[in-house]
Design a protein around this motif. Sequence first.
Motif, PDB file in Angstrom:
ATOM      1  N   LEU A   1      18.573  -1.491  -2.926  1.00  0.00           N
ATOM      2  CA  LEU A   1      17.552  -0.797  -3.704  1.00  0.00           C
ATOM      3  C   LEU A   1      17.798   0.711  -3.717  1.00  0.00           C
ATOM      4  CD1 LEU A   1      15.202  -1.866  -5.274  1.00  0.00           C
ATOM      5  CD2 LEU A   1      13.765  -1.584  -3.254  1.00  0.00           C
ATOM      6  N   GLU A   2      18.100   1.249  -2.564  1.00  0.00           N
ATOM      7  CA  GLU A   2      18.382   2.682  -2.469  1.00  0.00           C
ATOM      8  C   GLU A   2      19.614   3.047  -3.290  1.00  0.00           C
ATOM      9  OE1 GLU A   2      19.435   6.000   0.938  1.00  0.00           O
ATOM     10  OE2 GLU A   2      18.645   4.055   1.583  1.00  0.00           O
TER      11      GLU A   2
ATOM     12  N   VAL B   1      11.257   7.972   0.431  1.00  0.00           N
ATOM     13  CA  VAL B   1      10.563   6.899   1.158  1.00  0.00           C
ATOM     14  C   VAL B   1      11.561   5.824   1.582  1.00  0.00           C
ATOM     15  CG1 VAL B   1       8.838   5.050   0.983  1.00  0.00           C
ATOM     16  CG2 VAL B   1       8.339   7.316   0.044  1.00  0.00           C
ATOM     17  N   LEU B   2      12.440   5.426   0.655  1.00  0.00           N
ATOM     18  CA  LEU B   2      13.408   4.365   0.970  1.00  0.00           C
ATOM     19  C   LEU B   2      14.365   4.778   2.086  1.00  0.00           C
ATOM     20  CD1 LEU B   2      14.346   2.989  -2.577  1.00  0.00           C
ATOM     21  CD2 LEU B   2      12.826   1.963  -0.885  1.00  0.00           C
TER      22      LEU B   2
ATOM     23  N   PRO C   1      10.858  -0.643   3.109  1.00  0.00           N
ATOM     24  CA  PRO C   1       9.500  -0.219   3.441  1.00  0.00           C
ATOM     25  C   PRO C   1       8.488  -1.024   2.625  1.00  0.00           C
ATOM     26  CG  PRO C   1      10.499   1.359   1.957  1.00  0.00           C
ATOM     27  CD  PRO C   1      11.562   0.338   2.300  1.00  0.00           C
ATOM     28  N   PRO C   2       7.225  -1.007   3.025  1.00  0.00           N
ATOM     29  CA  PRO C   2       6.216  -1.717   2.227  1.00  0.00           C
ATOM     30  C   PRO C   2       6.190  -1.143   0.803  1.00  0.00           C
ATOM     31  CG  PRO C   2       5.263  -0.813   4.248  1.00  0.00           C
ATOM     32  CD  PRO C   2       6.661  -0.326   4.176  1.00  0.00           C
ATOM     33  N   ILE C   3       6.040  -2.012  -0.168  1.00  0.00           N
ATOM     34  CA  ILE C   3       6.059  -1.565  -1.560  1.00  0.00           C
ATOM     35  C   ILE C   3       4.934  -0.561  -1.842  1.00  0.00           C
ATOM     36  CG2 ILE C   3       4.669  -3.443  -2.513  1.00  0.00           C
ATOM     37  CD1 ILE C   3       6.747  -3.429  -4.886  1.00  0.00           C
TER      38      ILE C   3
END
Length: 141
Positions: free
Chosen positions: A5-6, A51-52, A59-61
Motif C-alpha cells: 500500500l505504501e 500515517v502508513l 494501520p487501522p483504516i
Amino acid sequence: MMTDLELLFTRASQASDQAIEKIQLYDHPLLTLLKETLQKQQEALLSLLYVLRQKEDHPPIESFKNDCSIAYHANEMANSFFQSWTRAVDWMKLPSKAIVPDVKIAMDQMKNSFDEAANEMESVYGFAKVKYVISTFYLPA
C-alpha cells in the motif's frame, strides 16, 4: 520495509509530482484546475503516507481514511480536468500540446497506482470498510 500500500501510494505521489512539474510551465485555465487538484491530491497522499510509514504493518483504516478519500476524489477530478484539457489542446492548437504525452504517462501511472491500491486496501481491510473511503470508480465491479 514498505508495505504494498505504501509503495503504491508513493508511486502515485511521484507521478503526481511529475505531472505538476510539467503543467506549471504553461498557463491555461484547465491546466490551472488540474494543477490545483493534483496539489490537493498530493497533500492528501503525503499525509496518508505519513500515517502508513508509522507502522510496520497496516494501520487501522480509520487513521487515514479521510486523507485517502480526499486523494481518490482529487484523482477522479484530476482525470476529468486532464481529459477536458487534452480535448481543448486538439481544438485550439495550444502550445501546451507538447506536454500531453508526458502528462498522460503520469496520469496513467497515478490511475494504475490508485486502482492497485484500492484492490490492496479491499484485500487488507475488506470491502465493507473501504466502500465509503474509495470512490466506486476505482473498485472492481
